[in-house]
Scaffold this motif. Sequence first.
Motif, PDB file in Angstrom:
ATOM      1  N   VAL A 118       0.877  -1.172   0.000  1.00  0.00           N
ATOM      2  CA  VAL A 118       0.000   0.000   0.000  1.00  0.00           C
ATOM      3  C   VAL A 118       0.915   1.224   0.000  1.00  0.00           C
ATOM      4  N   GLU A 119       0.716   2.111  -0.970  1.00  0.00           N
ATOM      5  CA  GLU A 119       1.554   3.302  -1.002  1.00  0.00           C
ATOM      6  C   GLU A 119       0.776   4.507  -1.492  1.00  0.00           C
ATOM      7  N   ASP A 120       1.321   5.671  -1.167  1.00  0.00           N
ATOM      8  CA  ASP A 120       0.748   6.946  -1.585  1.00  0.00           C
ATOM      9  C   ASP A 120       1.894   7.938  -1.641  1.00  0.00           C
ATOM     10  N   ASN A 121       1.624   9.133  -2.132  1.00  0.00           N
ATOM     11  CA  ASN A 121       2.632  10.186  -2.171  1.00  0.00           C
ATOM     12  C   ASN A 121       2.080  11.440  -1.513  1.00  0.00           C
ATOM     13  N   LEU A 122       2.866  12.017  -0.632  1.00  0.00           N
ATOM     14  CA  LEU A 122       2.547  13.332  -0.084  1.00  0.00           C
ATOM     15  C   LEU A 122       3.086  14.372  -1.069  1.00  0.00           C
ATOM     16  N   LEU A 123       2.173  15.136  -1.657  1.00  0.00           N
ATOM     17  CA  LEU A 123       2.538  16.123  -2.684  1.00  0.00           C
ATOM     18  C   LEU A 123       2.548  17.519  -2.075  1.00  0.00           C
ATOM     19  N   LEU A 124       3.678  18.207  -2.204  1.00  0.00           N
ATOM     20  CA  LEU A 124       3.830  19.574  -1.711  1.00  0.00           C
ATOM     21  C   LEU A 124       4.019  20.492  -2.913  1.00  0.00           C
ATOM     22  N   THR A 125       3.068  21.392  -3.151  1.00  0.00           N
ATOM     23  CA  THR A 125       3.163  22.356  -4.244  1.00  0.00           C
ATOM     24  C   THR A 125       3.628  23.688  -3.685  1.00  0.00           C
ATOM     25  N   LEU A 126       4.814  24.131  -4.113  1.00  0.00           N
ATOM     26  CA  LEU A 126       5.382  25.376  -3.608  1.00  0.00           C
ATOM     27  C   LEU A 126       4.764  26.569  -4.313  1.00  0.00           C
ATOM     28  N   GLU A 127       4.970  27.736  -3.722  1.00  0.00           N
ATOM     29  CA  GLU A 127       4.424  28.969  -4.302  1.00  0.00           C
ATOM     30  C   GLU A 127       4.996  29.206  -5.697  1.00  0.00           C
ATOM     31  N   SER A 128       6.173  28.677  -5.971  1.00  0.00           N
ATOM     32  CA  SER A 128       6.797  28.817  -7.287  1.00  0.00           C
ATOM     33  C   SER A 128       6.147  27.917  -8.329  1.00  0.00           C
ATOM     34  N   GLY A 129       5.285  26.996  -7.904  1.00  0.00           N
ATOM     35  CA  GLY A 129       4.680  26.032  -8.812  1.00  0.00           C
ATOM     36  C   GLY A 129       5.395  24.698  -8.839  1.00  0.00           C
ATOM     37  N   VAL A 130       6.571  24.616  -8.209  1.00  0.00           N
ATOM     38  CA  VAL A 130       7.315  23.363  -8.135  1.00  0.00           C
ATOM     39  C   VAL A 130       6.564  22.369  -7.236  1.00  0.00           C
ATOM     40  N   GLU A 131       6.485  21.117  -7.682  1.00  0.00           N
ATOM     41  CA  GLU A 131       5.847  20.074  -6.881  1.00  0.00           C
ATOM     42  C   GLU A 131       6.923  19.111  -6.370  1.00  0.00           C
ATOM     43  N   GLN A 132       6.953  18.912  -5.052  1.00  0.00           N
ATOM     44  CA  GLN A 132       7.853  17.950  -4.435  1.00  0.00           C
ATOM     45  C   GLN A 132       7.020  16.853  -3.774  1.00  0.00           C
ATOM     46  N   ARG A 133       7.614  15.665  -3.674  1.00  0.00           N
ATOM     47  CA  ARG A 133       6.837  14.549  -3.149  1.00  0.00           C
ATOM     48  C   ARG A 133       7.645  13.697  -2.179  1.00  0.00           C
ATOM     49  N   ILE A 134       6.915  13.103  -1.247  1.00  0.00           N
ATOM     50  CA  ILE A 134       7.464  12.149  -0.293  1.00  0.00           C
ATOM     51  C   ILE A 134       6.635  10.878  -0.416  1.00  0.00           C
ATOM     52  N   ASN A 135       7.308   9.756  -0.646  1.00  0.00           N
ATOM     53  CA  ASN A 135       6.618   8.482  -0.811  1.00  0.00           C
ATOM     54  C   ASN A 135       6.269   7.888   0.553  1.00  0.00           C
ATOM     55  N   LEU A 136       5.054   7.372   0.672  1.00  0.00           N
ATOM     56  CA  LEU A 136       4.581   6.704   1.880  1.00  0.00           C
ATOM     57  C   LEU A 136       4.249   5.266   1.512  1.00  0.00           C
ATOM     58  N   ARG A 137       4.762   4.287   2.288  1.00  0.00           N
ATOM     59  CA  ARG A 137       4.490   2.900   1.908  1.00  0.00           C
ATOM     60  C   ARG A 137       4.467   1.984   3.117  1.00  0.00           C
ATOM     61  N   THR A 138       3.658   0.924   2.972  1.00  0.00           N
ATOM     62  CA  THR A 138       3.582  -0.138   3.956  1.00  0.00           C
ATOM     63  C   THR A 138       3.074  -1.391   3.263  1.00  0.00           C
ATOM     64  N   TYR A 139       3.066  -2.486   3.982  1.00  0.00           N
ATOM     65  CA  TYR A 139       2.417  -3.707   3.510  1.00  0.00           C
ATOM     66  C   TYR A 139       1.260  -4.021   4.435  1.00  0.00           C
ATOM     67  N   SER A 140       0.120  -4.336   3.849  1.00  0.00           N
ATOM     68  CA  SER A 140      -1.094  -4.595   4.610  1.00  0.00           C
ATOM     69  C   SER A 140      -1.449  -6.070   4.527  1.00  0.00           C
ATOM     70  N   TRP A 141      -1.779  -6.653   5.682  1.00  0.00           N
ATOM     71  CA  TRP A 141      -2.049  -8.080   5.779  1.00  0.00           C
ATOM     72  C   TRP A 141      -3.416  -8.286   6.407  1.00  0.00           C
ATOM     73  N   ASP A 142      -4.300  -8.887   5.674  1.00  0.00           N
ATOM     74  CA  ASP A 142      -5.631  -9.181   6.220  1.00  0.00           C
ATOM     75  C   ASP A 142      -5.537 -10.221   7.323  1.00  0.00           C
ATOM     76  N   ALA A 143      -6.279 -10.026   8.390  1.00  0.00           N
ATOM     77  CA  ALA A 143      -6.291 -10.977   9.504  1.00  0.00           C
ATOM     78  C   ALA A 143      -7.702 -11.037  10.086  1.00  0.00           C
ATOM     79  N   GLN A 144      -8.021 -12.199  10.655  1.00  0.00           N
ATOM     80  CA  GLN A 144      -9.247 -12.311  11.436  1.00  0.00           C
ATOM     81  C   GLN A 144      -8.980 -11.732  12.822  1.00  0.00           C
ATOM     82  N   LYS A 145      -9.971 -11.093  13.394  1.00  0.00           N
ATOM     83  CA  LYS A 145      -9.817 -10.477  14.713  1.00  0.00           C
ATOM     84  C   LYS A 145     -10.870 -11.069  15.645  1.00  0.00           C
TER      85      LYS A 145
END
Length: 441
Positions: free
Chosen positions: A124-151
């Motif tokens: 499972v992953e996503d990106n944190l997108l930061l748009t600067l006032e100059s219009g430049v877009e910077q990103r930080i990747n977010l990731r993990t692994y998700s495991w289904d389990a009975q609870k």
Amino acid sequence: MVRRLFFFTFLVAALLTACSDNDSFSVSSGNRLSFQKDTIRFDTLFSTVPSSTRTLWIHNESSDGIRIQTARLERGTQSGFRVNIDGTYLNPVATDFEVRKGDSILVFVEVTTHENHAREPQLVEDNLLLTLESGVEQRINLRTYSWDAQKVTNLTILRDTVIESSKPIIFYGDGITIGEDATLTLRNTELYFHDGAGIFVTGRLIADNCLFRGDRLDHMFDYLPYDRIPSQWDGIIICPSSGHNELKNCEIRNAVDAIQCDSTELSLVRTAIYNCGGVGVTAHNSDVMLSYCVVANTADDCLSFEGCQAAVDHCTLAQFYPFSANRGAALSFVPSDQPMMLLCTNTLVTGYDADVVMGQPHQTEEPACDYYFADCLLRTDSIVDADRFVDIIWETPKDTLQGKQHFETFDEDNFIYNFNIVEKSPAFSRNIGCILKEDEE
């Protein structure tokens, strides 16, 4: 007076100049933020169970201030990540952050993943997108692994029940209670126990090819997962009303006391027990059999028998508990109100201390303590009744090869152990001890 006025005017001008410098923000595309790291990684997580919080610093190392016009997650709320920047949550977008020159802001990230309906952990992953006032877009990747389990919370077994699951099962509350007239059979299942949960047996427990451990999949430190930390769950308690409990091809990790049994029967075959905050196996007035087992690294005794009829064959008892110098013995046996009878064969018993075998000398008066060791490797500096020890390899701290040198992997810095016996060990050629199926992870 003129001198004082000049000094005041100079001070105000200096302050205004400083404020002006601090308040200077650039819209140049060449000015960018720098990140402590480009990716925030989480450990494997059970789906729908919230993660711990990760943090990341965003630095402005340029000569001007930089404004973040918008901050958002590329996938919105679909991925399950939650982000707080400088005290403001993205909901789903946050705007107008200022990072002055030479300054930093802190980002907090958590995640609760959705069920993925797959048997194996899924990325499972996503990106944190930061748009600067100059219009430049910077990103930080977010990731993990998700495991289904009975609870499951507070499972009570009142009739004969078989549990076999391709998904891991997480137990909350008190965990599992097996009633007096019931047998719980566990097969090919991974069981994870939340803090305070365990297995309470008044009936019968049978387990084959099962893993028992705490439910923390994350790390205490980068090098140290919680799986290597003891006392994550309550372990297995077997009561006097129980009988003929059997665990085969199982692994028990990071419990308080892995197995406690009183006035009952217990059989362990090809079962490994590690990293306990108390004892590995403690038995009182019980019939106990261990065959091809490993019990290692427990704060108290690895094996503790009191008034038992016990047989230990082709086992490895390794007392290298790393979190306290006040650790217990590898093997302890004493009488109680019942005689103590121990037969120990083809077993390796070692540890850090000079003497890791603690038994009461043989006696004939009641309650008696009777024992016999054959074809074993024992680390102990004192014995009586030498005729009760046959074909023994005696290990001492003065030996060239002793203690941890018997084993394939012994990483004391990262608490990683593999208790497979290496060929150079004198136990190997004598077929003493137990060979594990695979490394301890």
